[in-house]
Design an enzyme around this catalytic site. Structure first.
Site, PDB file in Angstrom:
ATOM      1  N   HIS A 145       0.854  -1.197   0.000  1.00  7.81           N
ATOM      2  CA  HIS A 145       0.000   0.000   0.000  1.00  7.81           C
ATOM      3  C   HIS A 145       0.891   1.248   0.000  1.00  7.81           C
ATOM      4  O   HIS A 145       1.172   1.825  -1.046  1.00  7.81           O
ATOM      5  CB  HIS A 145      -0.914  -0.078   1.224  1.00  7.81           C
ATOM      6  CG  HIS A 145      -2.036   0.916   1.245  1.00  7.81           C
ATOM      7  ND1 HIS A 145      -2.267   1.823   0.262  1.00  7.81           N
ATOM      8  CD2 HIS A 145      -3.018   1.120   2.167  1.00  7.81           C
ATOM      9  CE1 HIS A 145      -3.328   2.542   0.552  1.00  7.81           C
ATOM     10  NE2 HIS A 145      -3.805   2.142   1.719  1.00  7.81           N
TER      11      HIS A 145
ATOM     12  N   HIS B  77      -0.835  -0.606 -11.663  1.00  9.50           N
ATOM     13  CA  HIS B  77      -1.752  -0.197 -10.595  1.00  9.50           C
ATOM     14  C   HIS B  77      -3.003  -1.047 -10.701  1.00  9.50           C
ATOM     15  O   HIS B  77      -3.449  -1.366 -11.802  1.00  9.50           O
ATOM     16  CB  HIS B  77      -2.106   1.291 -10.742  1.00  9.50           C
ATOM     17  CG  HIS B  77      -2.729   1.888  -9.527  1.00  9.50           C
ATOM     18  ND1 HIS B  77      -4.065   1.738  -9.239  1.00  9.50           N
ATOM     19  CD2 HIS B  77      -2.193   2.608  -8.514  1.00  9.50           C
ATOM     20  CE1 HIS B  77      -4.324   2.362  -8.103  1.00  9.50           C
ATOM     21  NE2 HIS B  77      -3.204   2.889  -7.630  1.00  9.50           N
TER      22      HIS B  77
ATOM     23  N   ASP C 135       4.054   6.468  -7.262  1.00 10.57           N
ATOM     24  CA  ASP C 135       5.272   6.223  -6.485  1.00 10.57           C
ATOM     25  C   ASP C 135       6.545   6.293  -7.309  1.00 10.57           C
ATOM     26  O   ASP C 135       7.638   6.298  -6.753  1.00 10.57           O
ATOM     27  CB  ASP C 135       5.195   4.830  -5.835  1.00 10.57           C
ATOM     28  CG  ASP C 135       4.161   4.817  -4.745  1.00 10.57           C
ATOM     29  OD1 ASP C 135       4.072   5.813  -4.020  1.00 10.57           O
ATOM     30  OD2 ASP C 135       3.431   3.817  -4.632  1.00 10.57           O
TER      31      ASP C 135
HETATM   32  N1  ACO Z   1       6.488  -5.114 -13.638  1.00 10.86           N
HETATM   33  C1  ACO Z   1       6.392  -6.161 -14.480  1.00 10.86           C
HETATM   34  N2  ACO Z   1       5.243  -6.825 -14.726  1.00 10.86           N
HETATM   35  C2  ACO Z   1       4.152  -6.411 -14.087  1.00 10.86           C
HETATM   36  C3  ACO Z   1       4.163  -5.303 -13.199  1.00 10.86           C
HETATM   37  C4  ACO Z   1       5.392  -4.640 -12.980  1.00 10.86           C
HETATM   38  N3  ACO Z   1       5.469  -3.617 -12.153  1.00 10.86           N
HETATM   39  N4  ACO Z   1       2.922  -5.117 -12.711  1.00 10.86           N
HETATM   40  C5  ACO Z   1       2.151  -6.048 -13.261  1.00 10.86           C
HETATM   41  N5  ACO Z   1       2.885  -6.837 -14.115  1.00 10.86           N
HETATM   42  C6  ACO Z   1       2.388  -7.920 -14.957  1.00 10.86           C
HETATM   43  C7  ACO Z   1       2.078  -9.168 -14.139  1.00 10.86           C
HETATM   44  O1  ACO Z   1       3.203 -10.016 -14.028  1.00 10.86           O
HETATM   45  C8  ACO Z   1       0.957  -9.775 -14.948  1.00 10.86           C
HETATM   46  O2  ACO Z   1       1.535 -10.390 -16.075  1.00 10.86           O
HETATM   47  P1  ACO Z   1       0.846 -11.733 -16.719  1.00 10.86           P
HETATM   48  O3  ACO Z   1      -0.479 -11.266 -17.238  1.00 10.86           O
HETATM   49  O4  ACO Z   1       1.798 -12.173 -17.767  1.00 10.86           O
HETATM   50  O5  ACO Z   1       0.709 -12.705 -15.570  1.00 10.86           O
HETATM   51  C9  ACO Z   1       0.179  -8.553 -15.455  1.00 10.86           C
HETATM   52  O6  ACO Z   1       1.146  -7.491 -15.516  1.00 10.86           O
HETATM   53  C10 ACO Z   1      -0.973  -8.129 -14.536  1.00 10.86           C
HETATM   54  O7  ACO Z   1      -0.481  -8.050 -13.202  1.00 10.86           O
HETATM   55  P2  ACO Z   1      -1.380  -8.117 -11.883  1.00 10.86           P
HETATM   56  O8  ACO Z   1      -0.514  -8.371 -10.702  1.00 10.86           O
HETATM   57  O9  ACO Z   1      -2.531  -9.022 -12.121  1.00 10.86           O
HETATM   58  O10 ACO Z   1      -1.927  -6.641 -11.837  1.00 10.86           O
HETATM   59  P3  ACO Z   1      -2.598  -5.955 -10.615  1.00 10.86           P
HETATM   60  O11 ACO Z   1      -3.420  -4.874 -11.191  1.00 10.86           O
HETATM   61  O12 ACO Z   1      -3.250  -6.924  -9.730  1.00 10.86           O
HETATM   62  O13 ACO Z   1      -1.335  -5.391  -9.810  1.00 10.86           O
HETATM   63  C11 ACO Z   1       0.234  -3.942  -8.793  1.00 10.86           C
HETATM   64  C12 ACO Z   1      -1.125  -4.081  -9.534  1.00 10.86           C
HETATM   65  C13 ACO Z   1       0.211  -4.803  -7.519  1.00 10.86           C
HETATM   66  C14 ACO Z   1       0.385  -2.470  -8.397  1.00 10.86           C
HETATM   67  C15 ACO Z   1       1.359  -4.385  -9.747  1.00 10.86           C
HETATM   68  O14 ACO Z   1       1.306  -3.654 -10.941  1.00 10.86           O
HETATM   69  C16 ACO Z   1       2.734  -4.258  -9.086  1.00 10.86           C
HETATM   70  O15 ACO Z   1       3.161  -5.167  -8.371  1.00 10.86           O
HETATM   71  N6  ACO Z   1       3.455  -3.111  -9.345  1.00 10.86           N
HETATM   72  C17 ACO Z   1       4.744  -2.871  -8.720  1.00 10.86           C
HETATM   73  C18 ACO Z   1       4.593  -2.365  -7.283  1.00 10.86           C
HETATM   74  C19 ACO Z   1       4.089  -0.928  -7.209  1.00 10.86           C
HETATM   75  O16 ACO Z   1       4.566  -0.046  -7.894  1.00 10.86           O
HETATM   76  N7  ACO Z   1       3.106  -0.719  -6.333  1.00 10.86           N
HETATM   77  C20 ACO Z   1       2.551   0.627  -6.108  1.00 10.86           C
HETATM   78  C21 ACO Z   1       1.136   0.724  -6.547  1.00 10.86           C
HETATM   79  S1  ACO Z   1       0.564   2.400  -6.390  1.00 10.86           S
HETATM   80  C22 ACO Z   1       0.085   2.582  -4.774  1.00 10.86           C
HETATM   81  O17 ACO Z   1      -0.215   1.642  -4.107  1.00 10.86           O
HETATM   82  C23 ACO Z   1       0.044   3.954  -4.193  1.00 10.86           C
END
Ligand code: ACO
Length: 431
Positions: free
Chosen positions: A267, A308, A365
């Site tokens: 978060h 996101h 972020d």
């Molecule tokens: N880098 C590489 N691949 C990614 C990333 C990333 N940052 N984020 C998602 N993906 C990929 C996943 O591996 C998945 O690939 P697939 O379809 O081949 O399996 C696809 O994109 C979808 O990913 P999900 O995890 O299902 O997407 P979700 O919307 O649930 O996740 C999240 C969102 C948790 C923010 C994710 O993008 C992530 O982990 N990002 C990095 C951490 C981050 O920056 N968090 C801050 C969020 S902003 C906030 O909270 C204020």
């Protein structure tokens, strides 16, 4: 809120139920399932609330597909450009932008509450110097209820308002003191001549022995960070505040629960992770390898600050913060190689099929950590800054919920998959 109905057939019985469907002013329709169990004996299953509206709200709207974020209807970019955090606090709390008179009164109310009870200082001494400042925040904010009993009747609108003002006003003081305590430096009292962000900067970086001059560009950038973090509808910490508040808990306890939730790395902790990742990449020449790693399905590594849960296009807050980042670094004459790495990484990732097809864009972020680092904020204070900005969102949702006559205690149901009924066995007969 307009109303329609839908028919739903549940199970093999073929029994059909008619459920109300509501349309808000913006966003998808919602099906009201409150009578579903009574009529069919069936619950819905939605861990993580991925498809469930937990409440009705008029505060913030997000369209993740289009990259839209509105506070009380006003686009975030207009507020970040023209408004101040205190004005945004008024807007979120009361629903409208203030007139000059309303704003002067609000500012005076907030400034009157910036000091904290002297007895609260003793709480800091109970913590280790190396305590994480978020641990200190959870404890000290929760303890406020022990000092301000005069405003704890949650059914009294004046009490609610005073508590909300106290929280917004005291949070910078409490946050700066959690940092000062970790350094072993004396606490600075607030200076009510200063603006909200300026006051916080002085309490963070000033010392009693010297004057502290606030850099206006830095103060403006921090104020913007507060604006951008002020609310984000029903996220985990805000939902926690609402859930805690639904039991009738006092507002200080509710906000303390919100701070605890925000602390989690999924978060509020991601900007810290971005900075760590950029540091590990170290140089533009290593970006290619980093991108390849993030695209490899066998590698758990993800590009921090990208993607996101809600935004499936450019996070509107990231655009604003990127601009601020350049301004602050130029003003401070900081030549941070991490910014070069960040910009090159963003450009490269945005042109990759992997990121395009999965709608992965920089989030808020991605650049905020670089600004905070340039200002001199230590990484373990990043989430505290987030909490400071988000306090108004939490109190606004708490106030909206308490005012709502239909509010009931939040109590989710479950899909039970444990043991069925069985008889107790004396210990001697167990194997
Ligand atoms: N880098 C590489 N691949 C990614 C990333 C990333 N940052 N984020 C998602 N993906 C990929 C996943 O591996 C998945 O690939 P697939 O379809 O081949 O399996 C696809 O994109 C979808 O990913 P999900 O995890 O299902 O997407 P979700 O919307 O649930 O996740 C999240 C969102 C948790 C923010 C994710 O993008 C992530 O982990 N990002 C990095 C951490 C981050 O920056 N968090 C801050 C969020 S902003 C906030 O909270 C204020």
């Amino acid at each position: 809120m307009s109303e329609d109905t839908c028919n739903l057939r549940v199970g093999d019985s073929g029994k059909e139920v008619k459920l109300p469907v509501y349309s808000g002013t913006l966003g998808p329709k919602v099906v009201d399932i409150r009578k579903l169990y009574g009529q069919t004996g069936t619950f819905t299953f939605d861990p993580g609330f991925l498809a469930t509206a937990s409440c009705e709200s008029k505060i913030t709207f997000i369209d993740g597909e289009k990259g839209v974020l509105l506070y009380r209807g006003y686009p975030i970019d207009q507020l970040a450009q023209h408004s101040s955090h205190l004005e945004v606090c008024y807007l979120l709390m009361y629903g409208e932008l203030p007139t000059a008179g309303q704003f002067a009164e609000f500012r005076s109310n907030i400034t009157r509450h910036t000091m904290v009870h002297e007895g609260l200082k003793n709480f800091y001494n109970g913590f280790r110097r190396d305590a994480h400042p978020m641990a200190t925040m959870v404890g000290v904010v929760g303890a406020l209820s022990a000092f301000y009993h005069d405003s704890l009747d949650i059914h009294n609108p004046e009490h609610r308002e005073i508590s909300a003002h106290r929280l917004i006003a005291k949070m910078p003081t409490i946050a700066a003191w959690s940092y000062k305590y970790s350094l072993g430096q004396p606490f600075l009292y607030p200076d009510n001549k200063l603006g909200y962000a300026e006051n916080f900067l002085r309490m963070m970086f000033g010392v009693p022995a010297e004057d502290y001059e606030v850099n206006p560009v830095v103060a403006r950038a921090l104020d913007r960070i507060f604006i951008l973090h002020a609310d984000h509808e029903q996220n985990a910490s805000t939902s926690t505040v609402r859930l805690a508040g639904s039991s009738g808990a006092n507002p200080f306890a509710c906000i303390s629960a919100g701070i605890g939730t925000l602390w989690g790395p999924a978060h509020g902790g991601a900007n810290e992770a971005v900075l760590k990742m950029l540091g590990e990449i170290g140089s533009v020449k290593n970006i290619e390898a980093c991108i390849r790693r993030s695209e490899d399905p066998k590698d758990p590594f993800r590009l921090m600050g990208f993607g996101h849960r809600v935004y499936k296009s450019y996070d509107p807050r990231a655009k604003i913060i990127r601009e601020s980042c350049h301004e602050v670094l130029a003003e401070l004459g900081v030549n941070d190689p991490l910014l070069d790495v960040a910009m090159a990484l963003e450009e490269k990732a945005l042109n990759e099929d992997y990121f395009i097809s999965r709608q992965l864009y920089p989030n808020v972020d991605f650049y905020s950590g670089i600004i905070l680092k340039a200002i001199g904020i230590p990484t373990n204070m990043f989430t505290v800054i987030f909490a400071l900005g988000r306090t108004v969102g939490w109190v606004s949702h708490w106030m909206e919920m308490i005012k709502e006559p239909d509010t009931v205690i939040g109590r989710p149901r479950q899909l039970y998959t444990g043991a069925t009924n069985r008889d107790y066995k004396p210990i001697a007969k167990r194997r």
